[in-house]
Design a protein around this motif. Structure first.
Motif, PDB file in Angstrom:
ATOM      1  N   TYR A  39       0.835  -1.212   0.000  1.00 35.50           N
ATOM      2  CA  TYR A  39       0.000   0.000   0.000  1.00 35.50           C
ATOM      3  C   TYR A  39       0.864   1.254   0.000  1.00 35.50           C
ATOM      4  N   ALA A  40       1.864   1.256   0.880  1.00 38.89           N
ATOM      5  CA  ALA A  40       2.695   2.462   1.012  1.00 38.89           C
ATOM      6  C   ALA A  40       3.562   2.697  -0.226  1.00 38.89           C
ATOM      7  N   LEU A  41       4.085   1.616  -0.802  1.00 35.36           N
ATOM      8  CA  LEU A  41       5.014   1.769  -1.939  1.00 35.36           C
ATOM      9  C   LEU A  41       4.285   1.744  -3.286  1.00 35.36           C
ATOM     10  N   GLU A  42       2.986   1.459  -3.222  1.00 38.58           N
ATOM     11  CA  GLU A  42       2.157   1.359  -4.437  1.00 38.58           C
ATOM     12  C   GLU A  42       2.726   0.344  -5.421  1.00 38.58           C
ATOM     13  N   ILE A  43       3.020  -0.850  -4.868  1.00 36.19           N
ATOM     14  CA  ILE A  43       3.500  -1.965  -5.706  1.00 36.19           C
ATOM     15  C   ILE A  43       2.619  -3.189  -5.423  1.00 36.19           C
ATOM     16  N   PRO A  44       2.520  -4.135  -6.356  1.00 38.00           N
ATOM     17  CA  PRO A  44       1.651  -5.291  -6.136  1.00 38.00           C
ATOM     18  C   PRO A  44       2.244  -6.296  -5.138  1.00 38.00           C
ATOM     19  N   PHE A  45       1.362  -7.080  -4.531  1.00 37.88           N
ATOM     20  CA  PHE A  45       1.824  -8.208  -3.724  1.00 37.88           C
ATOM     21  C   PHE A  45       0.986  -9.428  -4.075  1.00 37.88           C
ATOM     22  N   VAL A  46       1.569 -10.618  -3.856  1.00 39.44           N
ATOM     23  CA  VAL A  46       0.823 -11.868  -4.079  1.00 39.44           C
ATOM     24  C   VAL A  46       0.983 -12.771  -2.858  1.00 39.44           C
ATOM     25  N   GLY A  47      -0.049 -13.571  -2.595  1.00 38.77           N
ATOM     26  CA  GLY A  47       0.017 -14.569  -1.519  1.00 38.77           C
ATOM     27  C   GLY A  47       0.533 -15.871  -2.125  1.00 38.77           C
ATOM     28  N   ILE A  48       1.468 -16.509  -1.446  1.00 42.63           N
ATOM     29  CA  ILE A  48       2.077 -17.735  -1.978  1.00 42.63           C
ATOM     30  C   ILE A  48       1.737 -18.920  -1.076  1.00 42.63           C
ATOM     31  N   ASN A  49       1.392 -20.034  -1.701  1.00 39.08           N
ATOM     32  CA  ASN A  49       1.209 -21.279  -0.959  1.00 39.08           C
ATOM     33  C   ASN A  49       2.599 -21.768  -0.533  1.00 39.08           C
ATOM     34  N   HIS A  50       2.755 -22.046   0.762  1.00 39.57           N
ATOM     35  CA  HIS A  50       4.059 -22.443   1.300  1.00 39.57           C
ATOM     36  C   HIS A  50       4.637 -23.660   0.556  1.00 39.57           C
ATOM     37  N   LEU A  51       3.772 -24.593   0.173  1.00 42.40           N
ATOM     38  CA  LEU A  51       4.255 -25.798  -0.527  1.00 42.40           C
ATOM     39  C   LEU A  51       4.749 -25.452  -1.927  1.00 42.40           C
ATOM     40  N   GLU A  52       4.070 -24.516  -2.573  1.00 46.93           N
ATOM     41  CA  GLU A  52       4.555 -24.072  -3.887  1.00 46.93           C
ATOM     42  C   GLU A  52       5.931 -23.411  -3.712  1.00 46.93           C
ATOM     43  N   GLY A  53       6.089 -22.677  -2.611  1.00 47.34           N
ATOM     44  CA  GLY A  53       7.391 -22.085  -2.309  1.00 47.34           C
ATOM     45  C   GLY A  53       8.460 -23.166  -2.248  1.00 47.34           C
TER      46      GLY A  53
END
Ligand code: KG4
Ligand code: ZN
Length: 336
Positions: free
Chosen positions: A99-113
Motif C-alpha cells: 500500500y505504502a510503496l504502491e507496488i503489487p503483492f501476491v500470496g504464496i502457498n508455502h508448498l509451492e514455495g
C-alpha cells in the motif's frame, strides 16, 4: 524485477530479495529457538517472535542485498498453510508495504514455495517433474505439470516425517530438532539398525503414514532398561530413519514410473536428511532418472523460495487484494 519474499508460516522468520526470479540477492532466516524447550512449535510464542524480529530481518535482508524499499517491484508473502497468527504478521507487513510503496503483492502457498527452491537452485530444470516435499508439517508428493500447475499425488495421513523424526528423537533423549540429531547419531550404528515396520498402505497408494512407525519405536524403547536404551540409541535411530527413507524413496520412484516422468526433485527440511539423499541418488542412478537436490538452506523454510514463486506469479500480472486472508490449510494450486 526485484521481488521481496516474506515467510512467517511456522518457526522461521525470513525475508529475501530476489532478482528476476532466480538470483538471490539476500536470504535472511531467523530460526526461533524459543520452542526448543517445548519440543515443538508453540503457536503463540511463534507469533510473538515473528512480530519482534520481522522488521529487523527485513532491514537485514535489504542491507545485504544493497536494495532500497523504493527499488522493490513486487512482494510475495506466504499465505498458508501454516499457523494463522504467524502468517498474519507476514501478511500485514506485505500489505502495508504494498500500500505504502504502491507496488503489487501476491500470496504464496508455502508448498509451492518449497517446489520453487528447485527453480532457484537449478536454472536448467523444467517440468514435468515429481516433487517430494517433506518437512515438519508436510509430506506431499506432487506432480508439477508446469510451473504453477500441480497435482497432489499423495500426502501424509497422520504425522509428517519431520514430526516423526522430532518425536522419536525425544524418545531417545536426543536434541531438538530431532531430524539432524537422528541423522547424525545413525552414523554411529555399526549394523543395519533395529528393524521397524514400513507402512506402504494399500496397493498403489502414494499416501504416507508415519505414526505407526513412531509407536513401534516407542514400544521398542519402553521394553528396554535405561542402560540398554543408551547402548542401542544409534541403532534404534538408524532403524527408524531407514524405515522412513525406504517408504519415501519407494513412493517417489513409483510416482515417477506411474506417470513416466524422468525428473525428481525434493524439498522441505527432511530433504536435508543424508540417508534420504543417498538412497534417492542410488535409485536415480539405477533407474537413470535425473535427481534434483536443493542445498540445505533452500530446503528448510526460507523466503528466497517464496520470492522465486512470487516472481513467477507477479510476472504473469497476478496481484492480491488488500483483503487477502491467511489460511491454516491451503490446498496446493488453490487461489483465494
Ligand atoms: O521445512 P522445515 O524447515 O519446516 C517446516 O515446514 O516444517 O522442516 C523442519 C523439519 C524438522 O522436523 C526437522 O527435524 C527436519 O525438518 N529436519 C530433518 C533434517 N534436518 C531437518 N529431518 C531429517 N534429517 C535431517 N537432516
Ligand atoms: Zn516448510
Amino acid at each position: 524485477m526485484l521481488v521481496l519474499g516474506i515467510e512467517t508460516s511456522c518457526d522461521e522468520t525470513a525475508v529475501a530479495v530476489i532478482e528476476d526470479g532466480r538470483k538471490i540477492l539476500s536470504n535472511v532466516v531467523f530460526s526461533q529457538w524459543v520452542h526448543k524447550r517445548y519440543w515443538g512449535v508453540v503457536p503463540e510464542l511463534a507469533s510473538r517472535e515473528h512480530s519482534k524480529t520481522l522488521l529487523p530481518i527485513l532491514q537485514a535482508a535489504l542491507k545485504e542485498s544493497k536494495v532500497t524499499l523504493r527499488e522493490i517491484d513486487g512482494i510475495a508473502v506466504t499465505q498458508g498453510p501454516g499457523l494463522v497468527g504467524s502468517l498474519l504478521i507476514g501478511l500485514s507487513l506485505a500489505k502495508g508495504l504494498s500500500y505504502a510503496l504502491e507496488i503489487p503483492f501476491v500470496g504464496i502457498n508455502h508448498l509451492e514455495g518449497h517446489i520453487f527452491s528447485n527453480f532457484l537452485e537449478y536454472p536448467d530444470l523444467s517440468p514435468p517433474l515429481i516433487c517430494l516435499i517433506v518437512s515438519g508439517g508436510h509430506s506431499t508428493l506432487v506432480k508439477v505439470k508446469t510451473w504453477g500447475d500441480y497435482e497432489v499425488l499423495g500426502r501424509t495421513r497422520d504425522d509428517a516425517p519431520g514430526e516423526a523424526f522430532d518425536k522419536v528423537a525425544r524418545l531417545l533423549d536426543l536434541e531438538y530438532p530431532g531430524g539432524p540429531s537422528i541423522d547424525k547419531i545413525s552414523k554411529e550404528c555399526g549394523s543395519s539398525g533395529v528393524k521397524f515396520p514400513r507402512a506402504f498402505l494399500e496397493e498403489g497408494s502414494l499416501d504416507f503414514s508415519f505414526s505407526g512407525l513412531k509407536t513401534a519405536v516407542a514400544l521398542y524403547v519402553s521394553r528396554l532398561t535405561s542402560g540398554e536404551k543408551v547402548k542401542q540409541k544409534a541403532c534404534i535411530a538408524k532403524g527408524f530413519q531407514e524405515a522412513v527413507v525406504d517408504v519415501l524413496v519407494e513412493k517417489t520412484f513409483k510416482a515417477s514410473s506411474n506417470f513416466k516422468i524422468k525428473r525428481i526433485a525434493i524439498a522441505g527440511g527432511v530433504a536435508n536428511n543424508s540417508r534420504l539423499r543417498e538412497k534417492l541418488s542410488l535409485e536415480a542412478e539405477k533407474t537413470r532418472l535425473r535427481l534434483y537436490l536443493p542445498s540445505p538452506l533452500l530446503c528448510t523454510d526460507n523466503a528466497a523460495m517464496i520470492g522465486a514463486a512470487g516472481y513467477f506469479h507477479l510476472s504473469r500480472g497476478e496481484q492480491a487484494p488488500l483483503e487477502l486472508n491467511a489460511f491454516p490449510r491451503l490446498p496446493l494450486g488453490q487461489v483465494n
